[in-house]
Design a protein around this motif. Structure first.
Motif, short mmCIF file in Angstrom:
data_model
loop_
_atom_site.label_atom_id
_atom_site.label_comp_id
_atom_site.label_asym_id
_atom_site.label_seq_id
_atom_site.Cartn_x
_atom_site.Cartn_y
_atom_site.Cartn_z
N UNK A 1 0.84 -1.21 0.00
CA UNK A 1 0.00 0.00 0.00
C UNK A 1 0.87 1.25 0.00
N UNK A 2 1.89 1.25 0.87
CA UNK A 2 2.76 2.42 1.01
C UNK A 2 3.46 2.74 -0.31
N UNK A 3 3.98 1.71 -0.97
CA UNK A 3 4.80 1.98 -2.15
C UNK A 3 3.99 2.06 -3.45
N UNK A 4 2.80 1.48 -3.46
CA UNK A 4 2.04 1.48 -4.70
C UNK A 4 0.74 2.27 -4.63
N UNK A 5 0.40 2.75 -3.44
CA UNK A 5 -0.80 3.57 -3.27
C UNK A 5 -2.08 2.89 -3.72
N UNK A 6 -2.15 1.56 -3.54
CA UNK A 6 -3.37 0.86 -3.97
C UNK A 6 -4.33 0.71 -2.79
N UNK A 7 -5.54 0.33 -3.07
CA UNK A 7 -6.55 0.15 -2.04
C UNK A 7 -6.34 -1.11 -1.23
N UNK A 8 -7.15 -1.23 -0.16
CA UNK A 8 -6.96 -2.33 0.78
C UNK A 8 -7.19 -3.70 0.17
N UNK A 9 -8.24 -3.81 -0.63
CA UNK A 9 -8.59 -5.16 -1.10
C UNK A 9 -7.53 -5.69 -2.07
N UNK A 10 -7.02 -4.78 -2.90
CA UNK A 10 -5.97 -5.21 -3.83
C UNK A 10 -4.71 -5.61 -3.08
N UNK A 11 -4.34 -4.80 -2.08
CA UNK A 11 -3.14 -5.09 -1.30
C UNK A 11 -3.29 -6.41 -0.55
N UNK A 12 -4.52 -6.65 -0.08
CA UNK A 12 -4.77 -7.88 0.65
C UNK A 12 -4.68 -9.10 -0.27
N UNK A 13 -5.18 -8.96 -1.46
CA UNK A 13 -5.10 -10.05 -2.43
C UNK A 13 -3.63 -10.34 -2.76
N UNK A 14 -2.88 -9.26 -2.87
CA UNK A 14 -1.44 -9.39 -3.16
C UNK A 14 -0.73 -10.07 -1.98
N UNK A 15 -1.13 -9.70 -0.76
CA UNK A 15 -0.55 -10.31 0.44
C UNK A 15 -0.84 -11.81 0.47
N UNK A 16 -2.05 -12.16 0.07
CA UNK A 16 -2.42 -13.57 0.05
C UNK A 16 -1.54 -14.33 -0.97
N UNK A 17 -1.34 -13.73 -2.14
CA UNK A 17 -0.47 -14.34 -3.14
C UNK A 17 0.93 -14.57 -2.58
N UNK A 18 1.41 -13.59 -1.81
CA UNK A 18 2.76 -13.71 -1.25
C UNK A 18 2.84 -14.86 -0.25
N UNK A 19 1.79 -15.02 0.57
CA UNK A 19 1.78 -16.12 1.54
C UNK A 19 1.87 -17.45 0.81
N UNK A 20 1.16 -17.56 -0.30
CA UNK A 20 1.23 -18.78 -1.10
C UNK A 20 2.65 -18.96 -1.64
N UNK A 21 3.22 -17.85 -2.12
CA UNK A 21 4.55 -17.92 -2.72
C UNK A 21 5.61 -18.35 -1.71
N UNK A 22 5.46 -17.95 -0.45
CA UNK A 22 6.46 -18.34 0.55
C UNK A 22 6.08 -19.64 1.24
N UNK A 23 5.08 -20.34 0.69
CA UNK A 23 4.79 -21.70 1.14
C UNK A 23 4.08 -21.79 2.47
N UNK A 24 3.18 -20.86 2.76
CA UNK A 24 2.42 -20.96 4.00
C UNK A 24 1.05 -21.55 3.69
N UNK A 25 0.77 -22.73 4.29
CA UNK A 25 -0.52 -23.36 4.01
C UNK A 25 -1.67 -22.58 4.67
#
Lengths: 325, 331
Positions: free
Chosen positions: B118-142
């Protein structure tokens, strides 16, 4: 069955801690930090005890030196029972069992000179006093590679490696039969680590002391231990002479541990087929039924979740607790 | 910059002073995209100070007196603090040794991962949250949806380090500085995290500056290695070359002091006598001279420059010819 040569004999030892009650009362199951442990260490022998955080290796060490009373089982040092011993009996026993901890900074009183720290066990037990005591302290300092003049200095004037030398000198002051070393080199820099390992080996040759060497570092254990025991969730899953263990590791957890160790050899590291264990260590308060490792084990079948495998001897001298290995 | 190989980060002649002593002295190295460059050394060698300097996070007592740090062609030393904030966590990020101490205990995992985005891309909460979820998958968190709503205390150390990596990588940085990322973790968890880092670097082309004291970690994951001693680079080489042909006496002894498969059990390991010189006692010459078994007169008076001894392999020693024998004796 008592082994006369054994310095340490641990038979079916368990250490359980009472868990805190829940909000709605009821007594929760105890945390079985250590369960059903059998170990023997002979004179002048080093047993490497390996495992990850929470496997119970430190609890077991504490029980052996009498810092934690075992819930059941027998711990004998040179034939004398530690479990259930009175304070006076423990005091006498500790002459034979000493302990070295990971952090030498925390093991030394900052306001006591090094000489006083090393002299204390000798003075407390009335082994020596006056001139004789001073000579003894000087000799101990020399034995661990320090100078007599260091006796008047304080711990903060020494480096980490030197402080670990001081701790070792103090542990050896009463000429114990067994020293429990709990991660003694883990807090030290690599080059200093080698110095302390060399010192421990050298002291063993000269004094015939036995070590229980607790470590998470298999490379260090391979270097210093005569036998290796691997713990997982409070139990020993494999125990074997060093060469047998490292040539033919059998238990799937021990094998995973071996493959996870980052060896200082890029060619071997990259060629290695590594078994990366999925998941993490289950909580000892809620250990899985059957074999505690079955939740992460690549070999597990139905029987593993029902029946706990016993440590059974193999032809090459290893003891392994696994239905399939 | 249009070189054949994309250099993500270039450090030139970095010199950091504390109380007038150069605790980091003329350090130069470069990191290519998708490469793991390890800075290895013992306590006080200046590896962590170097890492902090890259991020502009040096403590007040330390000042950069010389040198240039260039990220993708951008000279970081010319940036104001405000401009640096736009770089940090975005194009250049860091993970530390203690994951549990690095996370905010009062914020959910999801909020902490999303924040950087959010800080670096100025996007809204839902988009940032979706991105966060993708990252959790990428770092292998079930079970990522549940994890997003959890707090750090609900997670293990290994899990927290995965979260730190997710935060550090969410903005797809060019370079990730990893300061002893697995030192506080158990070996099986360490293996998981090293594997993860290696995979992410390969997939995303992120360069890593790995700060470590552990030669085993270096052997597992690094592509190139710079060995630091008392603030200077003693030797820099591709990883297999460094382990096979150490050309600085410090490297040779350091490698021989690690118990390995080749060492016979219970036989003496190589040791390095003496101690690292105090910061106020750094002389004119080679900083390893007092502990060096092959030192000569010149070593006292004149600091040896880094000289190429094989392609990509440079060592700072006047007596490189004597090092091979040293390694032989030790091994």
């Amino acid at each position: 069955m008592t082994d006369l040569d054994a310095v340490l004999e641990v038979r079916d030892v368990a250490v359980h801690f009472a868990a805190r009650g829940g909000l709605f009362g009821g007594t929760p199951a105890p945390v079985k930090a250590v369960d059903g442990i059998d170990l023997t260490i002979g004179a002048g022998e080093t047993l490497g005890l390996v495992g990850e955080s929470g496997c119970g290796k430190s609890t077991l060490s504490n029980a052996i030196v009498g810092l934690v009373p075992p819930t059941s089982g027998s711990i004998r040092v040179r034939g004398h029972e530690v479990a259930g011993a009175s304070r006076a009996a423990l005091h006498a026993l500790r002459r034979n069992v000493q302990m070295i901890f990971q952090d030498p900074v925390l093991s030394l009183d900052p306001r006591s000179t090094v000489g006083a720290a090393i002299a204390e066990p000798l003075a407390v037990r009335g082994v020596a006093r006056g001139r004789v005591l001073k000579d003894k302290v000087d000799a101990l300092l020399a034995q661990v590679g320090l100078e007599a003049e260091h006796a008047g200095r304080y711990p903060h004037q020494f480096s980490g490696g030197q402080r670990q030398r001081i701790v070792i000198a103090r542990a050896l002051a009463l000429e114990p039969a067994l020293v429990v070393c709990d991660e003694p080199v883990s807090a030290l820099d690599v080059s200093v680590r080698a110095q302390i390992l060399n010192l421990l080996v050298d002291l063993q040759r000269r004094m015939g002391v036995s070590y229980l060497f607790v470590s998470h570092d298999l490379a260090v254990v391979r270097h210093i231990a005569d036998r290796v025991a691997v713990m997982y969730l409070g139990r020993i899953v494999e125990q074997a002479p060093r060469d047998v263990f490292f040539a033919a590791t059998k238990h799937p957890y021990a094998r995973a541990l071996m493959s996870a160790v980052p060896e200082a050899d890029p060619v071997a590291q990259r060629a290695k087929r590594r078994t990366i264990l999925s998941g993490e260590l289950p909580s000892p308060s809620n250990a899985p039924p059957g074999c505690a490792f079955h939740t992460r084990c690549p070999l597990a079948t139905d029987v593993c979740s029902r029946e706990r495998p016993r440590l059974t001897p193999r032809p090459d001298g290893a003891l392994v607790a696994c239905h399939h290995a | 910059m249009s070189e054949a190989i994309a250099l993500a980060l270039v450090v030139e002649n970095l010199t950091i002073d504390i109380d007038g002593a150069s605790v980091v002295d003329g350090v130069s190295f470069a990191v290519e995209a998708g490469e793991v460059m390890a800075l290895v050394g013992e306590s006080g060698c200046g590896k962590s100070l170097t890492a902090f300097a890259l991020l502009g996070l040096l403590p007040d007592v330390a000042t950069i007196v010389e040198g240039r740090i260039t990220l993708d062609g951008l000279d970081l030393s010319s940036l104001s603090e405000r401009e640096m904030q736009r770089v940090r966590g975005n194009r250049l990020s860091i993970i530390f040794q203690e994951p549990t101490a690095s996370l905010d205990p009062l914020a959910t995992v999801g909020a902490q991962i999303a924040e950087a985005y959010t800080v670096h891309h100025g996007v809204g909460r839902s988009l940032a949250r979706a991105k966060a979820r993708d990252m959790l998958v990428a770092v292998g968190i079930p079970d990522p949806d549940r994890r997003l709503t959890q707090f750090p205390f609900e997670l293990s150390g290994g899990m927290c380090q995965r979260i730190m990596i997710a935060i550090a990588l969410i903005c797809a940085p060019r370079v990730l500085v990893a300061d002893e990322p697995t030192t506080a973790l158990d070996v099986t968890i360490q293996a998981q995290i090293l594997d993860l880092m290696k995979r992410l670097v390969a997939e995303r082309g992120t360069g890593i500056v790995l700060i470590t004291h552990d030669m085993g970690v270096v052997a597992t994951i690094a592509d190139r290695v710079a060995v630091m001693y008392a603030g200077r680079i003693a030797e820099i080489a591709p990883v297999e070359e460094l382990f096979a042909r150490p050309s600085h006496p410090y490297t040779a002894l350091l490698l021989a002091s690690v118990p390995g498969r080749d060492q016979p059990p219970k036989q003496p390991l190589a040791t390095i006598d003496g101690q690292v010189p105090a910061a106020d006692r750094l002389g004119e010459g080679c900083r390893f001279v007092d502990r060096c078994p092959v030192a000569g007169d010149r070593c006292r008076s004149e600091a040896p420059p880094l000289v190429e001894c094989a392609p990509g392999h440079r060592a700072a020693c006047w007596h490189r010819d004597r090092v091979a024998g040293l390694a032989g004796i030790a091994a």
